[in-house]
Design an enzyme around this catalytic site. Structure first.
Site, PDB file in Angstrom:
ATOM      1  N   HIS A  96       0.837  -1.198   0.000  1.00  0.00           N
ATOM      2  CA  HIS A  96       0.000   0.000   0.000  1.00  0.00           C
ATOM      3  C   HIS A  96       0.878   1.258   0.000  1.00  0.00           C
ATOM      4  O   HIS A  96       1.961   1.259   0.601  1.00  0.00           O
ATOM      5  CB  HIS A  96      -0.899   0.041   1.225  1.00  0.00           C
ATOM      6  N   GLU A 114      -1.756  -0.216   8.127  1.00  0.00           N
ATOM      7  CA  GLU A 114      -2.772  -1.068   8.735  1.00  0.00           C
ATOM      8  C   GLU A 114      -2.141  -1.944   9.794  1.00  0.00           C
ATOM      9  O   GLU A 114      -0.911  -1.950   9.979  1.00  0.00           O
ATOM     10  CB  GLU A 114      -3.449  -1.937   7.667  1.00  0.00           C
ATOM     11  N   HIS A 171       3.204  -7.498   1.812  1.00  0.00           N
ATOM     12  CA  HIS A 171       2.510  -8.360   2.766  1.00  0.00           C
ATOM     13  C   HIS A 171       1.441  -9.187   2.070  1.00  0.00           C
ATOM     14  O   HIS A 171       1.027  -8.885   0.946  1.00  0.00           O
ATOM     15  CB  HIS A 171       1.855  -7.522   3.871  1.00  0.00           C
ATOM     16  N   ARG A 191      -1.050  -4.796  -6.319  1.00  0.00           N
ATOM     17  CA  ARG A 191      -0.715  -6.223  -6.308  1.00  0.00           C
ATOM     18  C   ARG A 191       0.609  -6.467  -7.020  1.00  0.00           C
ATOM     19  O   ARG A 191       0.813  -6.022  -8.137  1.00  0.00           O
ATOM     20  CB  ARG A 191      -1.804  -7.042  -7.004  1.00  0.00           C
TER      21      ARG A 191
END
Length: 314
Positions: A96, A114, A171, A191
């Protein structure tokens, strides 16, 4: 002066399963539900208030029209998003962006740091967290050569684990994990790899390799998992992380306990057990799978029962 209970929004995913229905008794018919957007004002999933004087209003509407509920916190977007993820299959390997990159490349979207609390998982469950490349050139080379085993860091997980996943971290959640995710209010994902699997149309899902490589932290950062625990007669509070984006805690309630609320607002998700929330003369039943926000004007409240609750705030 009342808590804001929300109606979750459910998202089908290629990797989803049935645990959100089986574990939380949500009214779900799809066998591939991957995400419960439990507390969200994002345009891709904007939760509705389920009861009280604001019943029927969306969280984004309250943020825009009733800022006093959130301590007049500045910003044009509600800053946090709470999800529960059912990884019945592997999620894609992804990264991200940070706030600056997202603002410049994703129409003003927030970045996405996150964190994950492992509600439950299979005995052999793993996650991907980080990479082994020493330079961006090496990262790009290993990605282009599909050297995933050499590139990716694999971490074993167990129930009750917590992981901070800052923006720029490669991740992936792997199959067999049920996870509560606290994140910035963003839906931007790049991605790197998706196991060459096909979607329902028979096509491979889109990759975002150029953006992903540009956003990845190189070299990879290591984060120590050091927690602070406060133990009282009837509760235990574990602080997992506290930074510029969010603070996340786990409350273990085993009796009746009074709390002071001194934040602009706080988010709560009951992940196990049942009990009550009492504020003034009002009493609210809490069961597993309930999510709510305590607004600014609630300064004292009481929890009672036997519950596990994840709490977050800015």
């Amino acid at each position: 002066m009342e808590p804001l209970f929300l109606e979750p929004i459910f998202m089908d995913r290629i990797w989803g399963g049935s645990l959100l229905k089986d574990k939380f008794n949500y009214n779900i018919t799809s066998p591939t539900t991957g995400e419960c957007w439990a507390i969200s004002s994002h345009e891709h999933g904007d939760c509705v208030i389920s009861s009280g004087i604001y019943k029927g209003k969306r969280l984004s509407q309250l943020w825009n029209e009733n800022k006093e509920l959130f301590g007049n916190t500045p910003g044009d977007k509600f800053p946090l998003l709470t999800k529960i993820l059912d990884a019945n299959e592997n999620l894609s390997v992804q990264v991200h962006p940070n706030d600056e990159y997202a603002k410049n490349n994703e129409n003003g979207e927030l970045g996405k740091s996150e964190c994950w609390y492992i509600i439950d998982c299979n005995e052999d469950s793993e996650i991907i967290l980080g990479h082994n490349a020493k330079s961006r050139e090496e990262l790009e080379s290993m990605v282009n050569k599909n050297q995933w085993e050499k590139l990716l860091k694999i971490v074993k997980i167990k129930k009750g684990d917590f992981f901070y996943v800052p923006s720029g971290t490669i991740h992936a959640i792997r199959k067999g994990a049920l996870i509560l995710e606290t994140q910035q209010n963003s839906d931007t994902t790049y991605r790197l790899y998706d196991y060459d699997r096909l979607d329902s149309t028979g096509s491979k899902r889109q990759l975002n390799i150029e953006k992903a490589i540009a956003c990845t932290n190189v070299p990879d950062a290591n984060f120590d998992r050091v927690y602070t625990v406060v133990l009282k007669d009837n509760f235990r509070c574990t602080t997992f992380v506290s930074n510029e984006f969010f603070s996340v805690h786990k409350l273990d309630i085993f009796g009746e306990c009074k709390f002071k609320h001194n934040k602009p607002f706080s988010l709560y998700s009951v992940i196990e057990g049942s009990g009550k929330l009492v504020h003034g003369t009002s009493e609210y039943n809490l069961i597993k799978g309930v999510h709510f926000i305590l607004p600014y004007d609630i300064d004292e409240f009481t929890f009672s029962g036997n519950m596990e609750i994840i709490c977050s705030h800015i």
